[in-house]
Design an enzyme around this catalytic site. Structure first.
Site, PDB file in Angstrom:
ATOM      1  N   SER A   1       0.844  -1.189   0.000  1.00 48.43           N
ATOM      2  CA  SER A   1       0.000   0.000   0.000  1.00 48.43           C
ATOM      3  C   SER A   1       0.879   1.239   0.000  1.00 48.43           C
ATOM      4  CB  SER A   1      -0.920   0.009   1.232  1.00 48.43           C
ATOM      5  OG  SER A   1      -0.151   0.155   2.425  1.00 48.43           O
ATOM      6  N   LYS A   2       0.228   2.403  -0.056  1.00 47.90           N
ATOM      7  CA  LYS A   2       0.974   3.658  -0.135  1.00 47.90           C
ATOM      8  C   LYS A   2       1.854   3.894   1.087  1.00 47.90           C
ATOM      9  CE  LYS A   2      -2.169   6.131  -3.230  1.00 47.90           C
ATOM     10  NZ  LYS A   2      -3.044   7.323  -3.409  1.00 47.90           N
ATOM     11  N   ARG A   3       1.474   3.299   2.211  1.00 47.68           N
ATOM     12  CA  ARG A   3       2.282   3.528   3.411  1.00 47.68           C
ATOM     13  C   ARG A   3       3.658   2.873   3.295  1.00 47.68           C
ATOM     14  NH1 ARG A   3       2.162  -0.824   7.075  1.00 47.68           N
ATOM     15  NH2 ARG A   3       0.687  -2.494   6.527  1.00 47.68           N
TER      16      ARG A   3
END
Length: 468
Positions: A239-241
């Protein structure tokens, strides 16, 4: 048989890293077998598909240089063909109208869940012959076989068996007549003569439904290969994290396309202990059978290491193409200078991991210095002005500029003449030239700036020290 693979993204966002790996594997398999690689844009989700997303996908493919032989084909331009196949399935009894309303299906789902059953359509209109209820626009469902099994001989996962009794009658046309994914993908792969479908394993559960559609149409299904997922460094879903997940973000972060492709090919595929694969080597060695069945985890440090290897080993002119793009992003037009960015690539290849870092290091060569590193200034003593005067005089001699080696010797000569070690003169000269006490060799740094600018900067630091 000519091998034909395809990459078929949905334009609902950027080209993400998992999609790029799928495209790469499909590309490599086609190229290795002298086949064709097709690009298809699955844009039938009109609510989520956007022209901006289409452009993002095409931009990502272009940057990665994953050249396709046919396409891009757009599903929205093939609606008549889908309707033709739906009509065929209806005419042969392989599809039927379903009049179940949303409220009816919601009630069915709630009742099944209350009984602890897996929620799914119960085929209540499969053999319906009565009068259709008023006010309900029907969907069209595929008449899935009720018994038997579907065997998927997956090139990655091996033999996977699905029982038809576990599969429901999927919708192939919505109530407004638009076709659904499972129908369009079968028709497209059929019409485009795709022989090998390489895609993420999140599609594996769709595969038996699609195989049954192929059989209903009298078509031999393609060979399937379902790729394991890509996880973050912590083992969780990417994910973007975890950092960049879109391909063009990797460009913005300073990675070369060749380095990213090398990184992607190693996410789930290997050839011995080898780490670095240029494109011809990938094409020569890649085989679906060597793909791991387990999920891969991204490793940002591995990518940084790979990127530096490519900065160091690709032709500087090739790296400079990307460096120019990064220079433009920080407001520098290298065309306005006589300094070729390829020279900076050669000078800094051992000192940076990304082109963002290289562009930042390049700034002093294209723009006037705006200041000096405070930490380096604080280390200077009262000898600095005298050393700078001697350097300015020595560098004003044209003979000092005969070569980079001659420039190195000139700096050493100044140190010796003043009775200092080069370790005292070198950092001071670098501070004058680029605003900090570290840079490539003195000869290289001086050569990149040129005589006039180098002498001016040495004198400017002397003035700054004497008249701060």
């Amino acid at each position: 048989m000519t091998v034909r693979t395809r990459f078929a993204p949905s334009p609902t966002g950027y080209l993400h890293i998992g999609g790029a790996r799928t495209a790469l594997f499909s590309y490599l398999y086609a190229r290795r077998h002298g086949g064709d690689f097709v690009l298809r844009v699955e844009d039938t989700d009109l609510e989520r598909s956007t022209p901006e997303s289409v452009n993002a996908i095409l931009e990502g493919m272009t940057w990665l240089n994953l050249d396709y032989d046919e396409g891009p084909f757009y599903q929205t331009q093939r609606m008549d063909r889908y309707r033709e196949v739906i009509d065929q399935l209806m005419a042969t009894g392989h599809a039927y109208y379903c009049y179940a309303s949303r409220a009816e299906l919601d009630a069915l789902r709630e009742a099944q869940m209350a009984r602890g059953e897996k929620p799914r359509y119960d085929r209540r209109y499969r053999d319906f012959t009565g009068t259709p209820p008023e006010g309900v626009a029907p969907v069209i469902r595929f008449r899935n076989p009720l018994d038997g099994e579907v065997v998927v001989e997956d090139a990655v996962r091996g033999r996977v068996v699905f029982q038809n009794s576990e599969l429901d009658d999927l919708i192939i046309a919505r109530s407004d007549g638009t076709p659904t994914y499972n129908l369009t993908v079968v028709v497209d792969d059929w019409d485009m003569q795709i022989t090998h479908v390489i895609r993420g394993d999140d599609h594996l559960n769709n595969t038996p439904r699609q195989i049954n559609l192929y059989r209903a149409l009298g078509v031999t299904p393609p060979q399937f290969a379902h790729l394991p997922m890509i996880h973050g460094p912590d083992g969780a879903k990417l994910s973007k994290r975890h950092g960049a997940v879109g391909v063009m973000q990797y460009r913005e972060d300073g990675y070369l396309p060749d380095a990213l492709l090398n990184y992607l090919v190693r996410l789930g595929w290997s050839h011995g202990d080898d780490e670095i694969f240029d494109r011809p080597t990938m094409v020569q060695l890649f085989d679906i059978g060597d793909i791991n069945q387990s999920a891969s985890s991204i490793n940002p440090e591995k990518l940084r290491w790979l990127n530096q290897q490519y900065i160091k080993n690709l032709p500087p002119e090739q790296v400079a193409v990307e460096l120019r793009w990064h220079l433009g992003r920080i407001g520098i037009d290298p065309a306005a200078s006589s300094l070729d960015p390829a020279r900076l690539v050669t000078a800094y290849a051992d000192r940076v991991h990304t082109l963002v870092e290289l562009a930042a290091q390049a700034r002093p060569y294209y723009e006037p210095l705006t200041g000096y590193d405070p930490g380096a200034l604080a280390k200077l003593d009262d000898d600095a002005p005298k050393i700078l005067d001697a350097l300015a005089e020595a560098l004003s001699d044209d003979a000092a500029w005969a070569s980079e080696a001659a420039l190195d010797q000139t700096a050493k000569g100044v140190a010796e003449a003043l009775g200092f070690k080069l370790g005292k003169v070198g950092p001071l000269l670098r501070l004058a030239l680029v605003g900090q006490s570290s840079s490539p060799s003195l000869g290289v740094t001086l050569s990149l700036l040129g005589q006039a600018q180098a002498v001016d900067r040495v004198r400017a630091l002397k003035t700054h020290l004497v008249h701060p």
